[in-house]
Each structure stands twice: as C-alpha cells, then as structure tokens.
Enzyme design. Structure first.
Site, PDB file in Angstrom:
ATOM      1  CD  GLU A 135     -10.682  79.064 -30.035  1.00 27.30           C
ATOM      2  OE1 GLU A 135     -11.510  79.274 -30.933  1.00 27.30           O
ATOM      3  OE2 GLU A 135      -9.971  79.953 -29.534  1.00 27.30           O
ATOM      4  CB  CYS A 185     -12.106  75.683 -34.346  1.00 21.59           C
ATOM      5  SG  CYS A 185     -12.203  77.413 -33.869  1.00 21.59           S
TER       6      CYS A 185
END
Length: 311
Positions: free
Chosen positions: A65, A99
C-alpha cells in the site's frame, strides 16, 4: 509485548526496528521469507519487488500500500462550506502525512474564487503545534529530510508566483519539523512529478466542459488510491465514480476516512497491489490453497468425490 501477552506465539511475531534500506533489504532478500506487507512509498515498493524477484527461492506474496496523487473534484453545485471543511481535514490534518491525503483540488472555475476565499479564512484558524495537545490541528512532519523537501517545493512554487495561501508558524513551532499548511496554484496534475507528502495542497481550476479531460489527467498519473468528488448532482457523482481509477472514492465528505475492516481497498497501479489491511481478502492473500481429493468406490460402483480445502 502486548500482542505476545494476548497469545500470539513469539515465533510468529517479531519486531525488528531499523532503517528500511538496511533492515528491510536484508530481510526481503532472505529465501525463507514467504510474504511481505508494506505501507510506504512507491519507490520502496519497487525496491522490495526487485529484491524478492532476485532471490533463488519460491515466489513470495507481496502486498504494497503505497502513495497516491489523490485528487478531489468540486463542481459548481457543491456546498462551499462543506467543501472547505472536508478539504482542510483531507489536506492538512496529520500534517498531510496520510497515504490518502488530498494532494490536488480541482475547482470548477464558477465557484473557485469563493471557495478559495473561505479556505483562506479557515486556514487562519488552524492551530499548529504539539500534536499531544487536543487543541492542535496540524503537527510536525516526520523528520528534517522530509521538511527540507517540502520547503524546497514551497520555495519553488513561491518563486513561480503560485502561492495562494500559507499559514504563519507560531513561536511554539520554532523548534521542530513544522511545515506551514500551504495552498499553491498549478495548471494541471501532470506538473507534479511525484507525490508531495506533507501539508501542501495544489489547486487546479477547470471549466465544466472539461470534466472528462480532468478525470483522464488524474487517471494518467498512474496512481489509483483515493479520490473525492463534491457534487449535489447524483448522476455526475456516479459518472465520476465510474470513470476514475481509484481504490476508494468518497462523495461529499473528506477522503481520509478509510477504516481497517470497513473499506477493503488497497489501491492499484503506482498505489500498490492491494488488498487493504482488514479487508475480507487480506488474510487470504497470505495463504496458499491446498486441496485434498478422495475418490472412493462405494457399493454399486458409484464414485464418491470429497474435496477439502484449507489455507
């Protein structure tokens, strides 16, 4: 220690602190490693992928990720006050170090001036300082290297005359790695060569007729993690959702609300391989399917097939 006390065997869980470039490289090159899960940059994911591929060992599972050039599109039907509230939280909370944080805000030109005016006013109310205090809205970035990169980006934008708004750092932020929340103007998302990981928001104005082109530009970045749209026109929100490449799409809210076990996404392309931690497919990604088939002759010669599967 808490996890071990909860019953997880010591042989199943170890903590090895250290720099990723040293510890991570050593671990991922070991042929005994069966799988790797990463939350980090796209560059780090590439290095790990190459390290795993170079081993003379069975292929390992790799879940990454990574980052995202996360965008939000705001059309003229959106509620400006709601947009500003959600933009502030998405771009500046956690000092922009998520993120899924908002990096590029696309404002339809019909509402751009009012939205930016409200955004500037809201930024003046932000509390910058010690994240241990409940009154703090924006804390420091992770280290001095990260701060230096962000300051260089802001300086470049200022030199080009692109600064729209910037918070003043209080005296309490003189010591530490604080980056002032900043809004800059750019002409298109393609101007950003890589993710700017911090409290810097880039704004692009667009005409209503260019909505499809904007979506194409977002998709062309290769990132596919998080995306937001603010519109009170349901058909438009659904159209954007259908066309944009993103693992998680938020409508009329902030874009940093992913919760483990709720949103099963992990992004694709430059944003990683998925699935997201806590999603229904996450644990299965680490498992190897094994099947036992038993073919037994029964009375009368009929065959009986029993198929068992475990992880």
């Amino acid at each position: 220690r808490t996890l071990h006390r909860a019953g997880i065997p010591r042989a199943a869980l170890q903590l090895v602190p250290g720099r990723g470039s040293v510890v991570g490289a050593k671990i991922t090159s070991d042929p005994r490693i069966d799988g790797v899960a990463l939350t980090g940059s796209t560059e780090t994911a590439r290095r790990i992928n190459r390290s795993l591929a170079a081993r003379d060992a069975p292929l390992a599972a790799f879940i990454a990720e990574t980052g995202g050039q996360n965008a939000m599109i705001v059309d003229s039907s959106a509620l400006p006050e709601q947009v500003v509230r959600d933009v502030i939280r998405s771009a500046f909370h956690s000092a922009g170090q998520r993120c899924s944080a908002l990096r590029v805000l696309f404002l339809q030109e019909d509402v751009a001036e009012r939205t930016l005016r409200l955004l500037k006013g809201f930024m003046e109310e932000l509390e910058i300082g010690d994240p241990a205090l409940l009154s703090t809205d924006v804390g420091p970035v992770i280290d001095r290297d990260a701060l230096a990169g962000l300051e260089a980006h802001i300086a470049r934008m200022e030199q080009e005359g692109r600064i729209i708004a910037r918070c003043d750092l209080p005296a309490a932020a003189a010591r530490g790695t604080f980056c002032p929340p900043t809004v800059v103007r750019i002409d298109g998302i393609g101007q950003l060569e890589r993710e700017v990981f911090g409290p810097i928001l880039h704004v692009v104005r667009y005409a209503a007729r260019d909505l499809e082109r904007v979506i194409d530009e977002v998709n062309a970045t290769g990132y596919a993690l998080t995306f937001g749209v603010h519109s009170r026109i349901d058909a438009r929100a659904r159209e954007v959702f259908a066309k944009v490449n993103a693992g998680n799409v938020y409508v009329n809210r902030n874009i940093v609300g992913a919760v483990v076990g709720v949103q099963p996404f992990g992004g694709s392309g430059l944003s990683g391989t998925g699935p997201k931690a806590g999603g229904p497919g996450y644990l299965h990604r680490f498992m190897t399917e094994r099947t036992l088939t038993i073919n037994t002759s029964a009375v009368g010669g009929n065959a009986s097939l029993l198929s068992l599967s475990d992880g």
